[in-house]
Write an enzyme that holds these catalytic residues in place. Structure first.
Site, PDB file in Angstrom:
ATOM      1  N   VAL A  52      19.565  31.130 -10.551  1.00  0.00           N
ATOM      2  CA  VAL A  52      20.273  30.254 -11.488  1.00  0.00           C
ATOM      3  C   VAL A  52      19.571  30.212 -12.846  1.00  0.00           C
ATOM      4  O   VAL A  52      19.957  29.454 -13.732  1.00  0.00           O
ATOM      5  CB  VAL A  52      20.419  28.822 -10.923  1.00  0.00           C
ATOM      6  CG1 VAL A  52      21.226  28.832  -9.639  1.00  0.00           C
ATOM      7  CG2 VAL A  52      19.054  28.166 -10.722  1.00  0.00           C
ATOM      8  N   LYS A  94      16.140  29.712 -13.225  1.00  0.00           N
ATOM      9  CA  LYS A  94      15.060  28.718 -13.185  1.00  0.00           C
ATOM     10  C   LYS A  94      13.804  29.193 -13.916  1.00  0.00           C
ATOM     11  O   LYS A  94      13.195  28.438 -14.677  1.00  0.00           O
ATOM     12  CB  LYS A  94      14.754  28.404 -11.720  1.00  0.00           C
ATOM     13  CG  LYS A  94      13.720  27.326 -11.478  1.00  0.00           C
ATOM     14  CD  LYS A  94      13.690  26.924 -10.028  1.00  0.00           C
ATOM     15  CE  LYS A  94      13.118  27.994  -9.108  1.00  0.00           C
ATOM     16  NZ  LYS A  94      14.091  28.981  -8.626  1.00  0.00           N
ATOM     17  N   VAL A  98      13.472  31.520 -16.305  1.00  0.00           N
ATOM     18  CA  VAL A  98      13.697  31.638 -17.751  1.00  0.00           C
ATOM     19  C   VAL A  98      13.614  30.266 -18.412  1.00  0.00           C
ATOM     20  O   VAL A  98      12.941  30.088 -19.445  1.00  0.00           O
ATOM     21  CB  VAL A  98      15.054  32.300 -18.041  1.00  0.00           C
ATOM     22  CG1 VAL A  98      15.394  32.194 -19.525  1.00  0.00           C
ATOM     23  CG2 VAL A  98      15.040  33.760 -17.618  1.00  0.00           C
ATOM     24  N   LYS A 125       3.468  28.840  -9.713  1.00  0.00           N
ATOM     25  CA  LYS A 125       4.518  29.057  -8.727  1.00  0.00           C
ATOM     26  C   LYS A 125       3.808  29.230  -7.387  1.00  0.00           C
ATOM     27  O   LYS A 125       3.370  30.332  -7.042  1.00  0.00           O
ATOM     28  CB  LYS A 125       5.370  30.284  -9.057  1.00  0.00           C
ATOM     29  CG  LYS A 125       6.484  30.509  -8.033  1.00  0.00           C
ATOM     30  CD  LYS A 125       7.692  31.146  -8.654  1.00  0.00           C
ATOM     31  CE  LYS A 125       8.821  31.258  -7.631  1.00  0.00           C
ATOM     32  NZ  LYS A 125      10.109  31.611  -8.248  1.00  0.00           N
ATOM     33  N   SER A 177       8.242  34.859  -3.118  1.00  0.00           N
ATOM     34  CA  SER A 177       8.613  35.991  -2.267  1.00  0.00           C
ATOM     35  C   SER A 177       9.305  37.043  -3.124  1.00  0.00           C
ATOM     36  O   SER A 177       9.623  36.806  -4.286  1.00  0.00           O
ATOM     37  CB  SER A 177       9.512  35.534  -1.111  1.00  0.00           C
ATOM     38  OG  SER A 177      10.647  34.838  -1.589  1.00  0.00           O
ATOM     39  N   GLU A 202       6.952  25.611 -10.489  1.00  0.00           N
ATOM     40  CA  GLU A 202       8.261  26.217 -10.256  1.00  0.00           C
ATOM     41  C   GLU A 202       8.448  26.453  -8.759  1.00  0.00           C
ATOM     42  O   GLU A 202       7.605  27.064  -8.105  1.00  0.00           O
ATOM     43  CB  GLU A 202       8.409  27.543 -10.997  1.00  0.00           C
ATOM     44  CG  GLU A 202       9.792  28.137 -10.817  1.00  0.00           C
ATOM     45  CD  GLU A 202       9.937  29.531 -11.420  1.00  0.00           C
ATOM     46  OE1 GLU A 202      10.811  30.282 -10.945  1.00  0.00           O
ATOM     47  OE2 GLU A 202       9.180  29.858 -12.348  1.00  0.00           O
ATOM     48  N   GLY A 203       9.554  25.960  -8.239  1.00  0.00           N
ATOM     49  CA  GLY A 203       9.837  26.128  -6.825  1.00  0.00           C
ATOM     50  C   GLY A 203      10.449  27.482  -6.513  1.00  0.00           C
ATOM     51  O   GLY A 203      10.512  28.380  -7.360  1.00  0.00           O
ATOM     52  N   PRO A 211      20.923  27.941 -23.692  1.00  0.00           N
ATOM     53  CA  PRO A 211      21.933  28.923 -24.093  1.00  0.00           C
ATOM     54  C   PRO A 211      21.772  30.272 -23.405  1.00  0.00           C
ATOM     55  O   PRO A 211      20.719  30.592 -22.856  1.00  0.00           O
ATOM     56  CB  PRO A 211      21.692  29.056 -25.600  1.00  0.00           C
ATOM     57  CG  PRO A 211      20.226  28.810 -25.756  1.00  0.00           C
ATOM     58  CD  PRO A 211      19.902  27.742 -24.739  1.00  0.00           C
TER      59      PRO A 211
END
Length: 234
Positions: free
Chosen positions: A14, A16, A18, A38, A42, A116-117, A202
């Site tokens: 989705v 995430k 970026v 992170k 994986s 970050e997940g 954006p």
């Protein structure tokens, strides 16, 4: 305890990483003392016999720091599957306590730790622990990244509900790659989720330039809200 912001997505791919990179670089440019990690990644490629985590290394670059992979990723697996399955494929088990100690150790060396997940909140870390249950233990501020597409109202509200069920404080929602204003996803999510839309990130032609991502974050997101930690559901 210093601030810990956990960035989750409503699913896989989705945007995430970026969005996280843009926020990290923007905060660094504002002078915020932060680390970006992170803990579980994986789908990590092997280059010359060494694991090279794409997202982890991208976060290091975004933070403008000389940090090692070991300071950024606690667990790395080659298979591009759910963390619990990736670990099983390599004969390993993810220990949430080890991840927690890793994050607390990193948080002790900065003012803000951005985590970050992997995928969404209900991704399994092992056979008994979902990522969301682990996040609840740390009382992280949750920032949700949602794609600005048809169907995101449902997945975003489900994510909000899963977090609220475990009393996880929600900082807000970032809609990603948003050229779909006609869908009015932001209005529905704010109305039914009772959380703020932090902004709409954006569509970016060059996602390799962290400074461009930071400029987009400053222009389109409420960076002051992220920096100050004003919680959206309190």
């Amino acid at each position: 305890m210093k601030r810990m912001i956990f960035v989750t997505g409503t699913g896989t791919d989705v945007g995430k990483t970026v969005v996280t990179r843009g926020i990290v670089r923007a905060l660094v440019n504002r002078g915020v003392n932060l680390h970006a990690v992170k803990p579980v990644e994986s789908g990590v490629p092997v280059v010359n016999g060494v694991l090279k985590p794409h997202d982890g290394l991208a976060l290091i670059r975004a933070s403008k720091q000389e940090r090692s992979v070991a300071q950024t990723c606690r667990y790395m697996f080659k298979a591009a599957v759910s963390p619990h399955l990736a670990a099983q494929n390599e004969g390993a088990v993810i220990d949430p306590q080890a991840v927690q100690q890793f994050l607390l150790s990193e948080a002790g060396t900065c003012d803000v730790l951005i985590v970050e997940g992997a995928g969404g909140l209900l991704v399994p870390l092992n056979d008994s622990t979902l990522y969301v249950d682990f996040i609840a233990r740390l009382n992280c501020e949750l920032l949700i990244v949602s794609p600005n597409v048809l169907g995101t109202i449902n997945t975003t509200l489900l994510t909000i509900e899963a977090a609220r069920k475990r009393d996880i404080p929600i900082l807000g929602v970032v809609l990603n790659q948003g050229e779909n204003d006609s869908l009015k996803n932001d209005e529905a999510i704010e109305l039914f989720g009772q959380v703020p839309i932090v902004g709409t990130f954006p569509m970016m032609e060059n996602i390799d330039d962290d400074e461009l991502l930071a400029t987009a974050a400053e222009s389109h997101l409420k960076m002051g809200m992220i920096e100050s930690g004003r919680i959206g559901n309190g």
